[in-house]
Motif scaffolding. Sequence first.
Motif, PDB file in Angstrom:
ATOM      1  N   PRO A 253       0.877  -1.213   0.005  1.00 43.75           N
ATOM      2  CA  PRO A 253       0.086  -0.112  -0.068  1.00 43.75           C
ATOM      3  C   PRO A 253       0.890   1.170   0.071  1.00 43.75           C
ATOM      4  CG  PRO A 253      -0.138  -0.881   2.089  1.00 43.75           C
ATOM      5  CD  PRO A 253       0.707  -2.126   0.917  1.00 43.75           C
ATOM      6  N   LYS A 254       0.214   2.210  -0.436  1.00 48.87           N
ATOM      7  CA  LYS A 254       1.331   3.622  -0.596  1.00 48.87           C
ATOM      8  C   LYS A 254       1.513   4.166   0.707  1.00 48.87           C
ATOM      9  CE  LYS A 254      -0.941   4.954  -5.084  1.00 48.87           C
ATOM     10  NZ  LYS A 254      -1.914   5.834  -5.752  1.00 48.87           N
ATOM     11  N   SER A 255       0.747   3.665   1.956  1.00 47.54           N
ATOM     12  CA  SER A 255       1.325   4.218   3.171  1.00 47.54           C
ATOM     13  C   SER A 255       2.506   3.414   3.651  1.00 47.54           C
ATOM     14  CB  SER A 255       0.176   3.527   4.326  1.00 47.54           C
ATOM     15  OG  SER A 255       0.080   2.016   4.354  1.00 47.54           O
ATOM     16  N   ASP A 256       3.255   2.570   2.735  1.00 49.06           N
ATOM     17  CA  ASP A 256       4.521   1.859   3.246  1.00 49.06           C
ATOM     18  C   ASP A 256       4.406   0.932   4.078  1.00 49.06           C
ATOM     19  OD1 ASP A 256       6.265   2.374   1.041  1.00 49.06           O
ATOM     20  OD2 ASP A 256       7.111   4.347   1.943  1.00 49.06           O
ATOM     21  N   GLU A 257       2.898   0.465   4.708  1.00 47.39           N
ATOM     22  CA  GLU A 257       2.980  -0.504   5.645  1.00 47.39           C
ATOM     23  C   GLU A 257       2.718  -1.835   5.206  1.00 47.39           C
ATOM     24  OE1 GLU A 257      -0.249   1.521   7.804  1.00 47.39           O
ATOM     25  OE2 GLU A 257       1.335   2.495   9.147  1.00 47.39           O
ATOM     26  N   GLU A 258       3.104  -2.843   5.804  1.00 45.84           N
ATOM     27  CA  GLU A 258       2.679  -4.429   5.376  1.00 45.84           C
ATOM     28  C   GLU A 258       3.272  -4.571   4.061  1.00 45.84           C
ATOM     29  OE1 GLU A 258      -1.417  -4.271   7.852  1.00 45.84           O
ATOM     30  OE2 GLU A 258      -1.095  -5.527   6.126  1.00 45.84           O
ATOM     31  N   ASN A 259       4.451  -3.789   3.529  1.00 42.89           N
ATOM     32  CA  ASN A 259       5.198  -4.396   2.346  1.00 42.89           C
ATOM     33  C   ASN A 259       5.562  -5.591   2.032  1.00 42.89           C
ATOM     34  OD1 ASN A 259       4.642  -1.843   1.151  1.00 42.89           O
ATOM     35  ND2 ASN A 259       6.683  -1.024   1.709  1.00 42.89           N
ATOM     36  N   LEU A 260       5.305  -6.089   0.951  1.00 40.10           N
ATOM     37  CA  LEU A 260       6.101  -7.390   0.771  1.00 40.10           C
ATOM     38  C   LEU A 260       7.364  -7.178   0.036  1.00 40.10           C
ATOM     39  CD1 LEU A 260       3.120  -9.774  -0.835  1.00 40.10           C
ATOM     40  CD2 LEU A 260       5.013 -10.643   0.547  1.00 40.10           C
ATOM     41  N   LYS A 261       8.414  -7.877   0.251  1.00 38.09           N
ATOM     42  CA  LYS A 261       9.582  -8.038  -0.192  1.00 38.09           C
ATOM     43  C   LYS A 261      10.134  -9.047  -0.912  1.00 38.09           C
ATOM     44  CE  LYS A 261      11.146  -4.612   3.581  1.00 38.09           C
ATOM     45  NZ  LYS A 261       9.733  -4.955   4.466  1.00 38.09           N
ATOM     46  N   ILE A 262      10.649  -8.945  -2.246  1.00 38.94           N
ATOM     47  CA  ILE A 262      11.399 -10.016  -2.993  1.00 38.94           C
ATOM     48  C   ILE A 262      12.862  -9.805  -3.119  1.00 38.94           C
ATOM     49  CG2 ILE A 262      11.543 -11.303  -5.102  1.00 38.94           C
ATOM     50  CD1 ILE A 262       8.484 -10.464  -5.430  1.00 38.94           C
ATOM     51  N   ARG A 263      13.665 -10.831  -2.741  1.00 33.98           N
ATOM     52  CA  ARG A 263      15.223 -10.684  -3.153  1.00 33.98           C
ATOM     53  C   ARG A 263      15.310 -11.502  -4.009  1.00 33.98           C
ATOM     54  NH1 ARG A 263      17.859  -6.393  -0.135  1.00 33.98           N
ATOM     55  NH2 ARG A 263      16.873  -6.408   2.047  1.00 33.98           N
ATOM     56  N   HIS A 264      15.737 -10.882  -5.183  1.00 36.08           N
ATOM     57  CA  HIS A 264      16.173 -11.442  -6.532  1.00 36.08           C
ATOM     58  C   HIS A 264      17.759 -11.936  -6.410  1.00 36.08           C
ATOM     59  CE1 HIS A 264      16.386 -12.448 -10.766  1.00 36.08           C
ATOM     60  NE2 HIS A 264      15.374 -11.906 -11.370  1.00 36.08           N
ATOM     61  N   GLY A 265      17.841 -13.106  -5.759  1.00 39.02           N
ATOM     62  CA  GLY A 265      19.179 -13.874  -5.646  1.00 39.02           C
ATOM     63  C   GLY A 265      19.755 -13.431  -4.106  1.00 39.02           C
ATOM     64  N   ARG A 266      21.076 -13.967  -3.986  1.00 40.47           N
ATOM     65  CA  ARG A 266      21.627 -13.703  -2.662  1.00 40.47           C
ATOM     66  C   ARG A 266      22.573 -12.455  -2.625  1.00 40.47           C
ATOM     67  NH1 ARG A 266      20.351 -17.480   0.965  1.00 40.47           N
ATOM     68  NH2 ARG A 266      19.207 -19.373   0.167  1.00 40.47           N
ATOM     69  N   GLU A 267      22.837 -12.072  -4.002  1.00 42.87           N
ATOM     70  CA  GLU A 267      24.040 -11.029  -4.359  1.00 42.87           C
ATOM     71  C   GLU A 267      23.002  -9.569  -4.323  1.00 42.87           C
ATOM     72  OE1 GLU A 267      27.181 -11.389  -4.098  1.00 42.87           O
ATOM     73  OE2 GLU A 267      26.891 -13.670  -3.964  1.00 42.87           O
ATOM     74  N   PRO A 268      23.904  -8.641  -3.708  1.00 47.54           N
ATOM     75  CA  PRO A 268      23.193  -7.300  -3.634  1.00 47.54           C
ATOM     76  C   PRO A 268      22.718  -6.782  -4.888  1.00 47.54           C
ATOM     77  CG  PRO A 268      25.004  -7.321  -2.197  1.00 47.54           C
ATOM     78  CD  PRO A 268      25.139  -8.615  -2.990  1.00 47.54           C
ATOM     79  N   VAL A 269      23.628  -7.170  -6.242  1.00 49.09           N
ATOM     80  CA  VAL A 269      23.255  -6.681  -7.304  1.00 49.09           C
ATOM     81  C   VAL A 269      23.076  -7.981  -8.174  1.00 49.09           C
ATOM     82  CG1 VAL A 269      23.776  -5.319  -9.265  1.00 49.09           C
ATOM     83  CG2 VAL A 269      24.079  -4.239  -7.001  1.00 49.09           C
ATOM     84  N   PRO A 270      21.742  -8.096  -8.751  1.00 51.28           N
ATOM     85  CA  PRO A 270      21.731  -9.212  -9.602  1.00 51.28           C
ATOM     86  C   PRO A 270      22.492  -9.095 -10.849  1.00 51.28           C
ATOM     87  CG  PRO A 270      19.630  -8.719  -8.894  1.00 51.28           C
ATOM     88  CD  PRO A 270      20.739  -7.618  -8.479  1.00 51.28           C
ATOM     89  N   PRO A 271      22.777 -10.135 -11.719  1.00 52.85           N
ATOM     90  CA  PRO A 271      23.474 -10.108 -13.038  1.00 52.85           C
ATOM     91  C   PRO A 271      22.657  -9.277 -13.924  1.00 52.85           C
ATOM     92  CG  PRO A 271      23.276 -12.506 -12.390  1.00 52.85           C
ATOM     93  CD  PRO A 271      22.474 -11.829 -11.373  1.00 52.85           C
ATOM     94  N   PRO A 272      23.353  -8.634 -14.722  1.00 57.91           N
ATOM     95  CA  PRO A 272      22.649  -7.587 -15.646  1.00 57.91           C
ATOM     96  C   PRO A 272      21.399  -7.940 -16.535  1.00 57.91           C
ATOM     97  CG  PRO A 272      25.088  -7.708 -16.155  1.00 57.91           C
ATOM     98  CD  PRO A 272      24.810  -9.008 -15.210  1.00 57.91           C
TER      99      PRO A 272
END
Length: 324
Positions: A253-272
């Motif tokens: 929601p635009k209130s920034d509460e209860e956000n879902l988060k997805i981590r795309h891989g274990r590295e801080p920056v994924p492959p290009p």
Amino acid sequence: MATLSASILCLSSFILGRMDTLDDHGHRILQWRIGASTYRAWPEVGARLMDWKIALAGGRARSVIHWPDSPDLAKPAKIRGGNPILFPFAARTFDRGDLGYWRAADGVRRPMPMHGFARDGAFALDHADDTGFTAVLQPGPATREAYPYDYRFSVTYTFAELSFWVELELANHGPEPLPWCAGHHFYFELPWHDGLTRADYTVRIPAKKAFRHAADGHLEPEKNFTEETSLGDPAIVDLIRCKLKSNLITFGPKSDEENLKIRHGREPVPPPWAAVVTWTENDASPFYCVEPWMGPPNSPEHKNGLHLVPPGGSEKFSVEVSLL
């Protein structure tokens, strides 16, 4: 609006890490209760995570991963819910403009169904305990025709109270490099608040590039996109974002509460060429799909995002979904 952590605070006394076996019209389903979370999965068919629900204070519940009320279990590839595994390639493949085919390094043209063959494929349950499971693909005749290699493809889920990791691993047992570009097709429940619509939710994907998948299979650059967009915006349906600046995708929601988060891989920056695709079926669908892929569609032809596992080697693709 109360935050999710406040809503589940009184549930910390729940039994942690218990797995049960259920029967759903003759199909064996596994269920995990971990704190406030309940996960259900169908390991032997598609290694499919079916749903994820959170118990909230006051007897309420929130569905995080959507599963329809009366799915046709005889047609798992058609079920709009859970997390279909996209392997060996995500979305559509083409061979010289012809849909439903791909051409490997040996020059042979082979069939390839939409999203590959794992989402409704037969899997063997390799391991299950109170925190998750591992299932291994069992290739059949049609699978071997499309992907005639010697390999082991496994899906591992590790569940926690407010998050889970899913890891895809491809081990190459053959004498030649093994191509793949897998992905996930998470069906997230949306909206998850009474009185809100899609337009009240925002997705943030830190991408430098975006594309459309053209009718002949090539990637068409999309110039008009922003990192933060309303999930009510029809322009982001089927939008493919690449060149990620961070592995963190958030939406809520635009209130920034209860956000879902997805981590795309274990590295801080994924492959290009790591990709994130946003999709929903229509305006009335009770879900929205935010899909992390190893690369964009049709990678065997244009090579962008195509991964090669060397003979005797293996590669993993890991994704986290979290409410923390």
